[in-house]
Enzyme design. Sequence first.
Site, short mmCIF file in Angstrom:
data_model
loop_
_atom_site.label_atom_id
_atom_site.label_comp_id
_atom_site.label_asym_id
_atom_site.label_seq_id
_atom_site.Cartn_x
_atom_site.Cartn_y
_atom_site.Cartn_z
N PRO A 84 0.79 -1.26 -0.08
CA PRO A 84 -0.11 0.13 0.00
C PRO A 84 0.88 1.23 -0.06
CG PRO A 84 -0.38 -1.22 2.13
CD PRO A 84 0.58 -1.98 0.94
N GLU A 99 2.22 -7.29 8.48
CA GLU A 99 2.47 -6.16 8.84
C GLU A 99 3.32 -5.17 8.02
OE1 GLU A 99 -0.03 -5.56 11.46
OE2 GLU A 99 -0.10 -7.51 11.20
N ARG A 130 -3.05 -7.82 -20.89
CA ARG A 130 -3.89 -7.52 -21.89
C ARG A 130 -3.38 -6.69 -22.82
NH1 ARG A 130 -7.13 -3.11 -21.46
NH2 ARG A 130 -8.83 -3.98 -22.47
N ASP A 154 -10.32 1.60 -24.76
CA ASP A 154 -10.37 1.45 -23.15
C ASP A 154 -10.55 2.87 -22.66
OD1 ASP A 154 -9.97 -1.28 -23.54
OD2 ASP A 154 -7.71 -1.07 -22.81
CL1 6GU Z 1 -0.17 -3.73 -3.16
N1 6GU Z 1 -0.94 -4.58 -1.00
C1 6GU Z 1 -1.82 -4.28 0.24
N2 6GU Z 1 -1.49 -5.06 1.23
N3 6GU Z 1 -2.80 -3.49 0.23
C2 6GU Z 1 -3.00 -2.76 -0.76
C3 6GU Z 1 -2.23 -2.78 -1.99
C4 6GU Z 1 -1.27 -3.67 -1.77
N4 6GU Z 1 -2.63 -1.61 -2.90
C5 6GU Z 1 -3.66 -1.24 -2.21
N5 6GU Z 1 -3.76 -1.94 -0.87
#
Ligand code: 6GU
Length: 253
Positions: A94, A121, A159, A174
Amino acid sequence: MQIDILTLFPQVFPTFISSGILQRAIDRELITVNITNIRDYTHDKHHTVDDSPYGGGAGMVLKPEPIFEAVEAIKPDPADRHKVGEFPVILLTPQGRLFSQQIAQELSVYKHLVLICGHYEGVDERVRQHLATDEISIGDYVLIGGELAAMVVVEAVARLIPGVLGSAASPIDDSHANGLLEYPQYTRPQSYRDWDVPEVLLSGNHGEIARWRREQAIIRTWKRRPDLLDKANLNPAEKQFIKRLETEQAEPT
Ligand code: 6GU
């Protein structure tokens, strides 16, 4: 393209990979997807992949050694002469840069991608600093692990590889590819429960149809994702058209 996915949950990938267009791309040797279980690169009896964080705190952190060794064990496709270190090694987290159609296009030109699914974590910082060449997030929300994100990246990238989709033209219209959301699509029946297909699409007039579609794409983007309009390639008449939409909205007749 060779795609290597490193994960603690290899069992989640086969169904995804073996459905539809991805499987066809694999059968046609346009892509190969290898799944590696990070746990296979542990050396202790308990196959330990994580440990508590230095400095204390809740949760567990993925240890660096199995991840480094799993990446170092990846065999490049004999057909390409890339070596480890010459292809992107992408950590899914994230904290990464926000995935987009543009990043998918950027990644689609490589012969080889390595995707590491983060978990728990966190991941030992040395993986970020000395192994990953890129970090990607698929959105501003937190998932339990990077597996779904890896699938999102694989699907969006695959794709775009020439030959993977049936028609070479289809990625061009797209949503997002030209900076606008896609125009409305219809198929038979011409009238369904009294809801009719727009007349212009039945006209056979390709110029009119192209104009209508472009206008619909602009209207739709303006209504739903006005943030995209700044980066869309609009000509002066189209910018004028948006001004008109804005005025009409400000002073409804
Ligand atoms: Cl790539 N990993 C995790 N654990 N949460 C996320 C993410 C990735 N992308 C958005 N939320």
